[in-house]
Design an enzyme around this catalytic site. Structure first.
Site, mmCIF file in Angstrom:
data_model
loop_
_atom_site.group_PDB
_atom_site.id
_atom_site.type_symbol
_atom_site.label_atom_id
_atom_site.label_comp_id
_atom_site.label_asym_id
_atom_site.label_seq_id
_atom_site.Cartn_x
_atom_site.Cartn_y
_atom_site.Cartn_z
ATOM 1 N N GLU A 157 23.989 9.274 -25.404
ATOM 2 C CA GLU A 157 22.665 9.793 -25.749
ATOM 3 C C GLU A 157 22.504 10.178 -27.220
ATOM 4 O OE1 GLU A 157 20.013 9.915 -23.981
ATOM 5 O OE2 GLU A 157 20.715 9.536 -21.950
ATOM 6 N N SER A 216 -14.223 -7.335 12.050
ATOM 7 C CA SER A 216 -15.670 -7.317 11.836
ATOM 8 C C SER A 216 -16.163 -6.156 10.989
ATOM 9 C CB SER A 216 -16.391 -7.294 13.188
ATOM 10 O OG SER A 216 -16.223 -8.528 13.848
#
Length: 751
Positions: free
Chosen positions: A111, A395
């Site tokens: 890091e 539907s």
């Protein structure tokens, strides 16, 4: 000779004299440029320092408690009550002595390798390197931008990680606070703070907690490759999760090992041996959420989507310390959970029958409540059927794609005459069937919709054309595939979330609001971000009103009578999809043509839009009987009864451009002479359909009678039978593959 020489001498002197001023001017101009350049640089530096100081003075306060504690995000209900914390519950703190030196070395090596040399918490070399990498596009998995470990700790403690928040002001404050942290704490303290704070996926904060979660051990008990994996995870906790992405996790782990070698913390031989260890070595079985509370279960689907939404907005909900104000109505959410899991009045045939429900506010698009499944156990952030658009809505697509576009673009009235007769899809030889395999002859649009006749619906779609109908539906948040055929008009792949929001546009008079989970986010530094949805006009108010008036009949005397609620103004549409002949054959006898695959119920009042889906996750193993299809209507009715108790019950107001005549609605200024969409006709079947509609702009939207006990005799609509792939040439917008009647996909969702 002397005169000549004298003349030449004068010319030479004259030329020499002319050259000197030019050289001086050039030299003078050069130094002026240098001086002004230096001055400009000085001014810019002073301005930068001044701006830095101006921003730094407003930096938030940073205490040791902020550095030590795990930053959690809190979710709030629509009435501002906290109900969920993210990133806090699963965290324990390790002391410096409990953290192996190897882990500290690994974190620093991958890091921020100059961590111990940085006096003020910032690294100019690292910043310059990151800038060059960003400009050239050359970066490696080992880089972490220009932030030092101290800066990352500050960011995790008081700032949002959202990319759009990475302003110069924020960077200035971050650098200032990093310098303060470096002045007040030792390097070992800072590193310990960081190791205990970082997010490690799966709701885990801190590497000490991660050691127990992933390996069932303490940090001191972990091997070199295991420590290297944990050290590399903070850059992308989800991306390097060894359960979800083992290959990426191994690549990242090996990069950490290489970084340790470069930093002279381990030998090449040690790194080589560690790389040879499989990434799964030592991993314990992934933990189940055994202690999940009832409230967590009830809100799981909603919380999952909030987390996804926050990530899309650029936040990290586990590390940013956010206050997230959601749109969830907690009482409605709990009622919904109880209804689908524990309500004995809902006739679920077994625990396998699944459901998905979405409730939205049609006036602003806020998602009130959501359920993504039932009987799901203790699974957290599990599969959410409410947002998965993988099943046909049958539907319930008709008002959206067939009837509303016909009113919007063609000015059709609710009394428009259609002929329900033997019919083939335009441009094909494929016959379209009704749910009862019968035809009733001349019928009004109102009655055709209320009783869910397939042929009239597709005739309307053919009149409008696929192109314009698709554009209309897309304005309601539903994308129609470019190869979709006319069968999409009686069922397409839509989620309950999409359909609830789309029907909301009918409820509010024609405005579509993109559904939203979050109303605002307050970041750790106190900045508020608002996320209200801005509506767009999706249709004319006349279209919305006329569709609503027709859908009232669905509940009062059509296919949705099971959802009748005495005195309540509401409108709705049912939806059912059946199986294709091929699916019946492939089921090896598990299903037959009498069963349905999916059942939908979508309804609304002026205050709520509710869409319910029911079906089986493995539809080729289980299907819905006639009575089981009614479960969706029962769920809808139960929730609407509850919601209506605390909302205003008011009818819709007829727009000024709509007129009522003989029980039907017309667009003002259009002809009242209604022509049939087909020249042939047949007698109207009174035994199947009501002869006329009595609903009008002033009539009540619902029957005063109580809900029916059974609906086996009620017409239950289904999409037509199997439709092979064809190319339609009936209109420019209808070239498509006419697959599987309702457009449904019979896949089993992966958990």
């Amino acid at each position: 000779m002397s005169d000549k020489n004298t003349g030449n001498s004068r010319v030479a002197r004259h030329k020499k004299t002319n050259q000197k001023p030019t050289a001086k001017k050039k030299k003078s101009l050069f130094w002026r440029i240098i001086k002004w350049g230096i001055l400009a640089v000085v001014v810019l530096i002073l301005a930068g320092i001044g701006l830095f100081a101006y921003y730094a003075k407003d930096a938030p306060k940073l205490t040791q408690s902020d550095l030590e504690s795990v930053v959690s995000s809190t979710l709030y209900t629509s009435d501002n009550k906290a109900f969920k914390k993210l990133g806090l519950a699963n965290s324990t703190r390790a002391s410096s002595e409990q953290i192996p030196t190897t882990l500290k070395d690994a974190v620093v090596s991958i890091e921020d390798r100059r961590f111990y040399k940085e006096k003020f918490g910032v690294d100019p070399i690292r910043i310059a390197s990151a800038a060059v990498s960003n400009v050239t596009g050359k970066s490696s998995l080992g880089l972490q931008g220009g932030s030092t470990l101290t800066q990352q700790l500050v960011k995790l403690s008081v700032f949002s990680t959202k990319a759009s928040d990475q302003t110069f002001k924020r960077k200035a404050q971050e650098a200032w606070l990093a310098a303060q942290v470096e002045r007040q704490y030792s390097k070992d303290q800072i590193l310990t703070f960081y190791i205990n704070k970082v997010y490690m996926n799966n709701g885990v904060n801190g590497m000490g907690t991660a050691a127990d979660y992933y390996y069932g051990k303490t940090l001191k008990e972990l091997s070199l490759p295991q420590l290297a994996l944990l050290a590399g995870m903070p850059q992308s906790p989800a991306g390097y999760d060894p359960y979800l992405h083992p290959e990426a996790a191994k690549t990242r782990r090996d990069l950490v090992l290489d970084a340790l070698v470069r930093n002279n913390k381990i030998t090449t031989a040690e790194a080589t041996a560690a790389k040879a260890v499989p990434i799964a070595t030592g991993l314990v079985a992934q933990k189940d959420a055994a202690n999940t509370s009832t409230d967590d279960k009830a809100t799981d689907a909603y919380v999952k989507e909030v987390i996804t939404d926050l990530k899309k907005k650029g936040y990290n909900p586990y590390t940013d310390g956010l206050k997230v104000y959601t749109n969830i109505d907690m009482d409605a959410q709990k009622k919904l959970y109880t209804t689908v899991n524990d309500d004995s009045s809902i006739p679920f045939p077994d625990d396998k029958l699944q459901t998905a429900v979405t409730i939205t506010n049609p006036n602003n698009g806020k998602i009130v409540a959501m359920i993504g499944g039932r009987k799901t156990g203790n699974v957290q952030l599990g599969y959410n059927r409410a947002v998965q658009a993988g099943r046909s809505n049958g539907s319930s697509m008709k008002p959206l794609m067939d009837y509303a576009p016909a009113i919007e673009y063609l000015n059709y009235s609710t009394g428009y005459k259609l002929v329900d007769e033997p019919y083939t899809y335009p441009g094909t030889s494929v016959q379209l069937h009704n749910f009862d395999n019968q035809y009733v002859g001349t019928i009004t649009a109102r009655n055709a919709l209320a009783n869910s006749r397939n042929v009239p619906a597709i005739k309307l779609l053919a009149d409008v054309g696929m192109t314009k109908a698709s554009q209309f539906v897309e304005g309601l948040g539903i994308t129609i595939p470019s190869d979709a055929g006319f069968s999409y008009g009686i069922g397409g792949n839509v989620s309950t979330l999409q359909e609830s929001a789309a029907y909301g546009a009918f409820a509010n008079g024609g405005t579509y609001y993109k559904p939203t989970y979050v109303s605002k986010v307050v970041t750790a530094d106190g900045i508020t971000h608002n996320y209200d949805s801005e509506g767009t006009q999706a249709m004319k108010s006349s279209t919305a009103y006329m569709i609503t008036d027709m859908l009232k009949d669905v509940i009062s005397k059509g296919s949705g009578t099971l959802a009748q609620i005495s005195g309540l103004y509401q409108a709705a549409k049912t939806g059912t999809t059946n199986y294709s002949d091929e699916e019946v054959t492939n089921s090896a006898g598990a299903i037959n043509s009498d069963l349905a695959k999916d059942s939908w119920f979508a309804g609304y009042t002026k205050d709520y839009s509710v869409t319910v889906w029911t079906g089986y996750d493995e539809p080729l193993k289980n299907g819905l009987t006639m009575s089981e299809r009614n479960v969706a209507a029962y769920i809808y009715r139960s929730m609407m009864v509850y919601l209506a108790q605390n909302s205003t019950n008011s009818n819709w107001t007829m727009p000024s451009n709509v007129i009522a005549k003989n029980g039907e609605l017309y667009i003002k200024g259009t002809t009242t002479a209604e022509s049939s969409s087909s020249s042939s006709s047949s007698s109207f079947s009174e035994s199947i359909l009501s002869s006329s509609s009595t609903s009008s702009s002033t009539s009540s939207s619902s029957s005063e009678s109580s809900v029916a006990e059974t609906s086996s005799s009620e017409p239950v609509e289904t999409s037509s039978s199997s439709v092979p792939e064809t190319t339609s040439s009936a209109n420019p917008g209808s070239t498509s593959s006419e697959s599987n009647a309702g457009g449904d996909i019979s896949t089993t969702p992966s958990q």
